[in-house]
Structure formats: C-alpha cells, structure tokens
Design a protein around this motif. Structure first.
Motif, PDB file in Angstrom:
ATOM      1  N   THR A  86       0.826  -1.209   0.000  1.00 45.71           N
ATOM      2  CA  THR A  86       0.000   0.000   0.000  1.00 45.71           C
ATOM      3  C   THR A  86       0.862   1.262   0.000  1.00 45.71           C
ATOM      4  O   THR A  86       0.519   2.245  -0.660  1.00 45.71           O
ATOM      5  N   THR A  89       2.156   1.648  -3.505  1.00 46.14           N
ATOM      6  CA  THR A  89       1.051   2.070  -4.366  1.00 46.14           C
ATOM      7  C   THR A  89       0.784   3.562  -4.195  1.00 46.14           C
ATOM      8  O   THR A  89       0.640   4.305  -5.175  1.00 46.14           O
ATOM      9  N   TYR A  90       0.753   4.005  -2.952  1.00 45.86           N
ATOM     10  CA  TYR A  90       0.517   5.422  -2.681  1.00 45.86           C
ATOM     11  C   TYR A  90       1.644   6.288  -3.247  1.00 45.86           C
ATOM     12  O   TYR A  90       1.402   7.348  -3.818  1.00 45.86           O
ATOM     13  N   ARG A  91       2.897   5.829  -3.103  1.00 48.59           N
ATOM     14  CA  ARG A  91       4.033   6.586  -3.624  1.00 48.59           C
ATOM     15  C   ARG A  91       3.935   6.725  -5.141  1.00 48.59           C
ATOM     16  O   ARG A  91       4.141   7.811  -5.690  1.00 48.59           O
ATOM     17  N   PHE A  93       1.206   6.602  -6.903  1.00 51.01           N
ATOM     18  CA  PHE A  93       0.059   7.489  -7.122  1.00 51.01           C
ATOM     19  C   PHE A  93       0.450   8.947  -6.878  1.00 51.01           C
ATOM     20  O   PHE A  93       0.175   9.829  -7.680  1.00 51.01           O
ATOM     21  N   ASN A  94       1.092   9.178  -5.761  1.00 50.42           N
ATOM     22  CA  ASN A  94       1.446  10.533  -5.343  1.00 50.42           C
ATOM     23  C   ASN A  94       2.450  11.197  -6.284  1.00 50.42           C
ATOM     24  O   ASN A  94       2.445  12.416  -6.435  1.00 50.42           O
ATOM     25  N   THR A  95       3.302  10.400  -6.910  1.00 49.72           N
ATOM     26  CA  THR A  95       4.302  10.961  -7.825  1.00 49.72           C
ATOM     27  C   THR A  95       3.809  10.962  -9.270  1.00 49.72           C
ATOM     28  O   THR A  95       4.556  11.345 -10.173  1.00 49.72           O
ATOM     29  N   GLY A  96       2.562  10.555  -9.482  1.00 50.72           N
ATOM     30  CA  GLY A  96       1.980  10.592 -10.822  1.00 50.72           C
ATOM     31  C   GLY A  96       2.549   9.573 -11.796  1.00 50.72           C
ATOM     32  O   GLY A  96       2.470   9.780 -13.004  1.00 50.72           O
ATOM     33  N   GLN A  97       3.093   8.493 -11.281  1.00 53.17           N
ATOM     34  CA  GLN A  97       3.629   7.441 -12.150  1.00 53.17           C
ATOM     35  C   GLN A  97       2.494   6.467 -12.498  1.00 53.17           C
ATOM     36  O   GLN A  97       2.452   5.336 -12.043  1.00 53.17           O
ATOM     37  N   TRP A  98       1.585   6.934 -13.323  1.00 49.90           N
ATOM     38  CA  TRP A  98       0.332   6.222 -13.592  1.00 49.90           C
ATOM     39  C   TRP A  98       0.540   4.866 -14.252  1.00 49.90           C
ATOM     40  O   TRP A  98      -0.111   3.888 -13.879  1.00 49.90           O
ATOM     41  N   LEU A 101       1.991   2.532 -11.714  1.00 52.82           N
ATOM     42  CA  LEU A 101       0.933   2.233 -10.744  1.00 52.82           C
ATOM     43  C   LEU A 101      -0.019   1.176 -11.300  1.00 52.82           C
ATOM     44  O   LEU A 101      -0.336   0.192 -10.617  1.00 52.82           O
TER      45      LEU A 101
END
Length: 140
Positions: A86, A89-91, A93-98, A101
């Motif tokens: 998790t 996953t959040y990292r 998401f937070n860095t915009g590495q779609w 992710l």
C-alpha cells in the motif's frame, strides 16, 4: 498458558526467518525507475507458496497446526507485506507514475490471484504424482 507461550515462540522464530528473507530479497531486487520490484516478488512468491504449503505439505508430511502456523503466519506473513504494497502504491500514485501504478496494481492483484491458483494446482499435481508413485510401488 504454556501452549500459548509455545505458539508465540514459534511465531517469533517464523517471523524472524521471514523478515530476514524479506530483507535479503529486498537487497537482491532493488527498485528500478521507482518500480517496487522487491515487494512484488515477495508478495507474488508468497501467493504461490501459501496454497502449496497448506494443501500439499501439510497433508504429505502430516505437519502439526503449530508448524503450519509458524510457516504460514510466521514466515510467510512476515515475508509478504501488504503494508509495503500500500505504501508503494501510494508513492506511485502521489508521484503521478500512472503507468507503473497500473502495472504494479495489476501484477500484484491479478498476478497474486493467478499464482494462488497455480499454487493449488501445483499442490494437487504433486499429491496426484505421489499417489500414482505409491500405487506403482504397491503393484510391484
């Protein structure tokens, strides 16, 4: 009370082994380009091994519930890691590495489910092979 103390001791030993395996694995599979390969490898290998452990090794070697608890909850529970999954996953998401992710989520969830099915199949195949071998030996 003594039985509970023994269970805690077995879990402690299993968790010690699993967490050290996880650390060793993280040294081998270092993240590249921000992709959490180590966590993925740990979780997918755990998804494969757990059903094999429960459905084959327990029956084949008549393992006690204490040994199964040590191996499943102790070793595999500390080796695999939902909390790191998790956080990774959040990292992403937070860095915009779609793309990473999406790949990570897909490989972890779908791959984990597929490997759990494969682990069950592996256990059933191994049990069948053992049965066939025993039958051949009895006929000889």
């Amino acid at each position: 009370m003594r039985k509970r103390a023994e269970v805690f001791l077995f879990l402690f030993i299993g968790a010690f082994i699993g967490s050290n395996l996880r650390y060793l694995e993280s040294l081998i599979f270092k993240p590249s380009n921000g992709f959490p390969l180590g966590t993925l490898v740990a979780n997918l290998s755990g998804a494969l091994v757990l059903p094999f452990l429960i459905h084959y090794l327990q029956d084949r070697f008549n393992l006690s519930s204490r040994v199964i608890l040590t191996l499943s909850t102790g070793v595999l529970g500390s080796y695999t890691t939902f909390s790191t999954f998790t956080a990774d996953t959040y990292r992403l998401f937070n860095t915009g590495q779609w793309l990473l992710l999406f790949i990570y989520l897909t490989l972890t969830i779908v791959g984990g489910f597929a490997l759990a099915i494969l682990g069950n199949y592996w256990a059933a195949t191994q049990a069948f092979n053992d049965y066939a071998k025993k039958s051949r030996e009895e006929r000889s």
